[in-house]
Structures are given as C-alpha cells and as structure tokens.
Design a protein around this motif. Structure first.
Motif, PDB file in Angstrom:
ATOM      1  N   GLY A  24       0.769  -1.232   0.000  1.00  0.00           N
ATOM      2  CA  GLY A  24       0.000   0.000   0.000  1.00  0.00           C
ATOM      3  C   GLY A  24       0.798   1.278   0.000  1.00  0.00           C
ATOM      4  N   VAL A  25       2.125   1.185  -0.031  1.00  0.00           N
ATOM      5  CA  VAL A  25       2.962   2.379  -0.063  1.00  0.00           C
ATOM      6  C   VAL A  25       3.000   2.921  -1.488  1.00  0.00           C
ATOM      7  CG1 VAL A  25       5.272   3.295   0.408  1.00  0.00           C
ATOM      8  CG2 VAL A  25       4.350   1.456   1.826  1.00  0.00           C
ATOM      9  N   SER A  26       2.905   4.234  -1.652  1.00  0.00           N
ATOM     10  CA  SER A  26       2.976   4.825  -2.988  1.00  0.00           C
ATOM     11  C   SER A  26       4.345   4.561  -3.595  1.00  0.00           C
ATOM     12  CB  SER A  26       2.718   6.328  -2.932  1.00  0.00           C
ATOM     13  OG  SER A  26       3.817   7.003  -2.326  1.00  0.00           O
ATOM     14  N   ALA A  27       4.416   4.611  -4.911  1.00  0.00           N
ATOM     15  CA  ALA A  27       5.688   4.359  -5.597  1.00  0.00           C
ATOM     16  C   ALA A  27       6.752   5.365  -5.169  1.00  0.00           C
ATOM     17  CB  ALA A  27       5.486   4.400  -7.107  1.00  0.00           C
ATOM     18  N   ALA A  28       6.349   6.636  -5.031  1.00  0.00           N
ATOM     19  CA  ALA A  28       7.313   7.673  -4.641  1.00  0.00           C
ATOM     20  C   ALA A  28       7.830   7.442  -3.228  1.00  0.00           C
ATOM     21  CB  ALA A  28       6.666   9.051  -4.745  1.00  0.00           C
ATOM     22  N   ASP A  29       6.911   7.140  -2.290  1.00  0.00           N
ATOM     23  CA  ASP A  29       7.337   6.891  -0.913  1.00  0.00           C
ATOM     24  C   ASP A  29       8.167   5.613  -0.821  1.00  0.00           C
ATOM     25  OD1 ASP A  29       6.059   9.166  -0.108  1.00  0.00           O
ATOM     26  OD2 ASP A  29       4.389   8.163   0.894  1.00  0.00           O
ATOM     27  N   PRO A  67       0.590   2.996   5.736  1.00  0.00           N
ATOM     28  CA  PRO A  67       1.444   3.085   4.552  1.00  0.00           C
ATOM     29  C   PRO A  67       1.012   4.166   3.570  1.00  0.00           C
ATOM     30  CG  PRO A  67      -0.059   1.241   4.328  1.00  0.00           C
ATOM     31  CD  PRO A  67      -0.246   1.780   5.720  1.00  0.00           C
ATOM     32  N   ARG A  68      -0.215   4.632   3.695  1.00  0.00           N
ATOM     33  CA  ARG A  68      -0.751   5.630   2.757  1.00  0.00           C
ATOM     34  C   ARG A  68      -0.782   7.040   3.339  1.00  0.00           C
ATOM     35  NH1 ARG A  68      -3.547   0.886   2.162  1.00  0.00           N
ATOM     36  NH2 ARG A  68      -3.666   0.039   0.040  1.00  0.00           N
ATOM     37  N   ALA A  69      -0.352   7.204   4.568  1.00  0.00           N
ATOM     38  CA  ALA A  69      -0.412   8.517   5.219  1.00  0.00           C
ATOM     39  C   ALA A  69       0.465   9.528   4.490  1.00  0.00           C
ATOM     40  CB  ALA A  69       0.022   8.406   6.671  1.00  0.00           C
ATOM     41  N   VAL A  70       0.003  10.766   4.452  1.00  0.00           N
ATOM     42  CA  VAL A  70       0.744  11.853   3.809  1.00  0.00           C
ATOM     43  C   VAL A  70       1.080  12.894   4.872  1.00  0.00           C
ATOM     44  CG1 VAL A  70       0.714  13.643   2.048  1.00  0.00           C
ATOM     45  CG2 VAL A  70      -0.458  11.464   1.634  1.00  0.00           C
ATOM     46  N   PRO A  71       2.328  13.021   5.257  1.00  0.00           N
ATOM     47  CA  PRO A  71       2.701  14.026   6.254  1.00  0.00           C
ATOM     48  C   PRO A  71       2.364  15.427   5.777  1.00  0.00           C
ATOM     49  CG  PRO A  71       4.474  12.434   5.936  1.00  0.00           C
ATOM     50  CD  PRO A  71       3.476  12.194   4.844  1.00  0.00           C
ATOM     51  N   THR A  72       2.020  16.308   6.732  1.00  0.00           N
ATOM     52  CA  THR A  72       1.701  17.698   6.417  1.00  0.00           C
ATOM     53  C   THR A  72       2.693  18.626   7.117  1.00  0.00           C
ATOM     54  OG1 THR A  72       0.091  17.744   8.237  1.00  0.00           O
ATOM     55  CG2 THR A  72      -0.728  17.264   6.027  1.00  0.00           C
ATOM     56  N   LEU A  73       2.937  19.780   6.499  1.00  0.00           N
ATOM     57  CA  LEU A  73       3.920  20.724   7.021  1.00  0.00           C
ATOM     58  C   LEU A  73       3.251  22.045   7.345  1.00  0.00           C
ATOM     59  CD1 LEU A  73       7.525  21.222   5.841  1.00  0.00           C
ATOM     60  CD2 LEU A  73       6.050  23.232   6.030  1.00  0.00           C
ATOM     61  N   VAL A  83       6.383  19.276  10.978  1.00  0.00           N
ATOM     62  CA  VAL A  83       5.769  18.232  10.169  1.00  0.00           C
ATOM     63  C   VAL A  83       4.953  17.330  11.087  1.00  0.00           C
ATOM     64  CG1 VAL A  83       6.205  16.132   8.828  1.00  0.00           C
ATOM     65  CG2 VAL A  83       7.509  18.218   8.346  1.00  0.00           C
ATOM     66  N   ASP A  84       3.704  17.096  10.716  1.00  0.00           N
ATOM     67  CA  ASP A  84       2.880  16.078  11.369  1.00  0.00           C
ATOM     68  C   ASP A  84       2.937  14.847  10.483  1.00  0.00           C
ATOM     69  OD1 ASP A  84       0.877  14.394  12.374  1.00  0.00           O
ATOM     70  OD2 ASP A  84      -0.370  16.085  13.002  1.00  0.00           O
ATOM     71  N   GLY A  85       3.537  13.785  10.995  1.00  0.00           N
ATOM     72  CA  GLY A  85       3.703  12.584  10.179  1.00  0.00           C
ATOM     73  C   GLY A  85       2.423  11.821   9.955  1.00  0.00           C
ATOM     74  N   HIS A  86       1.395  12.049  10.773  1.00  0.00           N
ATOM     75  CA  HIS A  86       0.127  11.329  10.659  1.00  0.00           C
ATOM     76  C   HIS A  86       0.338   9.817  10.640  1.00  0.00           C
ATOM     77  CE1 HIS A  86      -2.002  15.093  10.128  1.00  0.00           C
ATOM     78  NE2 HIS A  86      -1.268  15.397   9.077  1.00  0.00           N
ATOM     79  N   ASN A  87       1.365   9.344  11.368  1.00  0.00           N
ATOM     80  CA  ASN A  87       1.682   7.921  11.479  1.00  0.00           C
ATOM     81  C   ASN A  87       2.181   7.314  10.170  1.00  0.00           C
ATOM     82  OD1 ASN A  87       1.972   5.587  13.064  1.00  0.00           O
ATOM     83  ND2 ASN A  87      -0.003   4.786  12.377  1.00  0.00           N
ATOM     84  N   ALA A  88       2.787   8.138   9.331  1.00  0.00           N
ATOM     85  CA  ALA A  88       3.425   7.633   8.112  1.00  0.00           C
ATOM     86  C   ALA A  88       4.777   7.021   8.453  1.00  0.00           C
ATOM     87  CB  ALA A  88       3.626   8.780   7.118  1.00  0.00           C
ATOM     88  N   PHE A  89       5.405   6.397   7.477  1.00  0.00           N
ATOM     89  CA  PHE A  89       6.772   5.928   7.646  1.00  0.00           C
ATOM     90  C   PHE A  89       7.646   7.106   8.077  1.00  0.00           C
ATOM     91  CE2 PHE A  89       5.595   2.162   5.234  1.00  0.00           C
ATOM     92  CZ  PHE A  89       6.472   1.191   5.716  1.00  0.00           C
ATOM     93  N   GLY A  90       8.544   6.859   9.034  1.00  0.00           N
ATOM     94  CA  GLY A  90       9.440   7.903   9.494  1.00  0.00           C
ATOM     95  C   GLY A  90      10.330   8.437   8.392  1.00  0.00           C
ATOM     96  N   PHE A  91      10.703   7.577   7.454  1.00  0.00           N
ATOM     97  CA  PHE A  91      11.540   8.004   6.329  1.00  0.00           C
ATOM     98  C   PHE A  91      10.863   9.126   5.546  1.00  0.00           C
ATOM     99  CE2 PHE A  91      12.114   3.493   7.108  1.00  0.00           C
ATOM    100  CZ  PHE A  91      13.485   3.362   7.215  1.00  0.00           C
TER     101      PHE A  91
END
Length: 351
Positions: A24-29, A67-73, A83-91
């Motif tokens: 479920g991770v985007s190609a870019a992430d 896996p699909r979360a999009v951090p916001t700045l 940055v709020d990671g919204h529980n996305a990958f730390g990377f």
C-alpha cells in the motif's frame, strides 16, 4: 560464522520496493524508503537496512503504521516549521522535514523542523547526507522506544536514540557523525539474534540486571549507556528535543518498531545550516579539510594502523559494497522472501 550471500544493491532495492508498494505504499514513498534502507546496507549499518522490512510490514498488517499517510507541514516562522507525520513511515516524514529545513537554510541561513506522530526512520546518516549533498551542515535528532535506563536505574525508560550531525568539506570526506548513546545500537542485538551469534558482555543487562552475552536475554533487559551517566544524559537530551518539544511521545512512551501493538508516535528534530554564515564558503571548506588532515594525521597509539574520521569507514564500506554486493545471512533472505510471498511479489533469488 554465519554463511553470507552477497546481494547486488540494485536487486535488493527492487525487492524492497516491490514489497512496499504491494503493502500500500505509494511508488514515490517506496523509492524514498528503499533508498534509505539500501543506503544503510551499503554503509555497513545492516542493523538499520532492509532487514527492517519484516518488522515494518508487521506494523502495517496490525494497523499501527499507515502506509498511505501523507505528512503535512506547517510553517511557524520563516526559519521554523513542523511536520505532522500522521503515522506515516518515518523516512517519509523526516525526508520532508529535511527538505524544508534545507530550503529555509538556503534562503535564511538556518532552518529547523520539528516532527511529530512519526515512526522509525532507520539510519540517521541518510538525513545528514541529504544536507551534505545540498552543501549544508545539519543536526538530526530522534527519540525512540525505551531500551536504556537512566544512570543508576535498571528500568527501561530512555531510547537508544541516535545523535547525528554533519558538515561538507572541500577535497576531504564530509564530516558525518551518527552514533547511539548506548555502548552499542539495539539493532546490533537484533542482528545477533537473527544470525545466532552472541554479543559482548558489556552491551546489555538481562531482566535480572546481570550482564549477558545472549541477545535474547539482552532484549528482555536493558542496553547499557556509553560513558555511564553521560550516555543516559544524551538519551534524555534526545527526548527533550525530539519528544517533549515536538508534542510526540516521550519519557518511555514511544512504541518500538518491533512492537505491533500500537502507533509509535516518534518525534524528530532536524536543523540545516549554511556553512558560509560567518566566512566565505571556500574558507570554510579549507578549514574542514585542514581539520580532517589534522585528525587522520595524528600520532597513532600503539597497535593502531590508521586513524579514521567520523563517517570515513562507512564511506569506504559503501564503495566496497557497491562493487561486491551486500552480505545477507540465509535467515535474513528467507525473512524478506516470506514478506514477498505474503503479497505475491518476486523475492530474492540466491544461487
């Protein structure tokens, strides 16, 4: 000694990317995450490389990593953002943070970004390298799950949270420091467990507070801080800047990457700085080159053949592994292949 198979870095990266996107991770992430994990493998930091994939995927399956979360700045001042990671990958969250810190530093001389609600981001040196590649100095802090006692205690309270920083140079290698405040990184104990190896007796205590060479018993106990109270104080500093300051978990409440019971809520603190704020860039680089030569050219103590600059061993390992491949134990290959099989993608083939 465990038999090791050498995997080309491109082969390993492609496998990791397939597993991530199938989960479920985007190609870019997935590209960002794979690049960071393979960077650790190439530098010889196997504890923070692609062997982490099974634990990350377990957290996705348990629903505690999105896996699909999009951090916001959010920009708070011209030189500070969060940055709020919204529980996305730390990377992904940390990469966004460093990218913004670099942009602010290039415009204003310095940029700092606090990150909340994030996850484990692997090897800190990849973020330092991102700044070095942009010609900038940097500080990279993170907190992590409890594994280390405050000095004098036997309770897991503090994270084995890495301290990382870096600076570019001229003709000399860049300065890149990435170290844990413990005698050894906890990932090295997991690596020893995977490979059926023992650990040095000064790394950790078991659950009863005794020194142990058994990695399984060490993981039930606590890591030992380097330098006694100095190491535990550095771990507290990581919690102050990464956890307290950001609004993320702290004081033992961060969940570890191998614990799929709840969200991690890791915090990070990232700073980028222009090296030519107080002198010309060429003068700065010349001074860094001189520092390098003074360090590596120092008089050697008995039994020492060579003095290394921080990050230099890893740079040389990277060149070697780019040519020879990345060593993997059979159990580690099997673990990655089980993840590939679970989502129906091609795994690693070893002849």
């Amino acid at each position: 000694m465990t038999d090791l198979h050498k995997i080309p870095h491109t082969t390993l990266s492609a496998c990791v990317h397939r597993i991530l996107t199938a989960n479920g991770v985007s190609a870019a992430d997935a590209t960002t995450i794979a690049d960071c994990l393979i960077a650790a493998d190439l530098r010889g930091v196997d504890t923070h490389g692609s062997n982490r994939i099974p634990s990350y995927m377990a957290r996705i399956r348990q629903g505690v990593l999105d896996p699909r979360a999009v951090p916001t700045l959010t920009q708070t001042t011209p030189v500070a953002a969060q940055v709020d990671g919204h529980n996305a990958f730390g990377f992904v969250a940390a990469h966004l943070a460093m990218t913004r810190a670099i942009a602010m530093a290039q415009e204003f001389g310095i940029g700092l970004v606090s990150v909340k609600h994030s996850n484990h981001f692997g090897m800190s040196a990849w973020l330092v390298q991102q700044a070095v590649d942009a010609g900038l100095m940097s500080l990279v802090f993170t907190n992590s799950s409890p594994a280390l006692p405050a000095w004098g205690s036997r309770e897991k309270l503090l994270g084995v949270s890495p301290i990382a920083c870096g600076a570019p140079a001229g003709t000399a290698p860049p300065f890149i420091l990435d170290m844990a405040p413990s005698v050894a990184a906890r990932g090295k104990i997991y690596k020893a467990l995977r490979r059926g190896e023992s650990i040095p007796e000064d790394w950790a205590l078991d659950a009863e507070g005794n020194r142990t060479t058994d990695p399984a018993k060490a993981l039930e106990g606590v890591m030992l801080p380097m330098g006694g109270p100095k190491g535990s104080a550095l771990a507290i500093m990581m919690d102050v800047f990464s956890g307290v300051f950001s609004g993320s978990a702290f004081a033992g409440d961060v969940t570890g990457p191998y614990d799929p019971s709840r969200e991690a809520d890791v915090g990070h603190f990232i700073v980028a700085v222009k090296p030519d704020l107080f002198m010309g860039l060429e003068e700065f680089k010349a001074r860094m080159d001189y520092l390098y030569q003074r360090v590596v050219g120092g008089q050697k103590m008995q039994g020492v053949d060579r003095i290394y600059y921080p990050g230099e061993i890893e740079l040389e390992m990277r060149e070697r592994r780019l040519q020879e491949g990345i060593p993997f134990a059979k159990a580690e290959i099997e673990a990655l292949n089980r993840e590939a099989e679970l989502v129906g993608v091609e795994g690693l083939t070893v002849e």
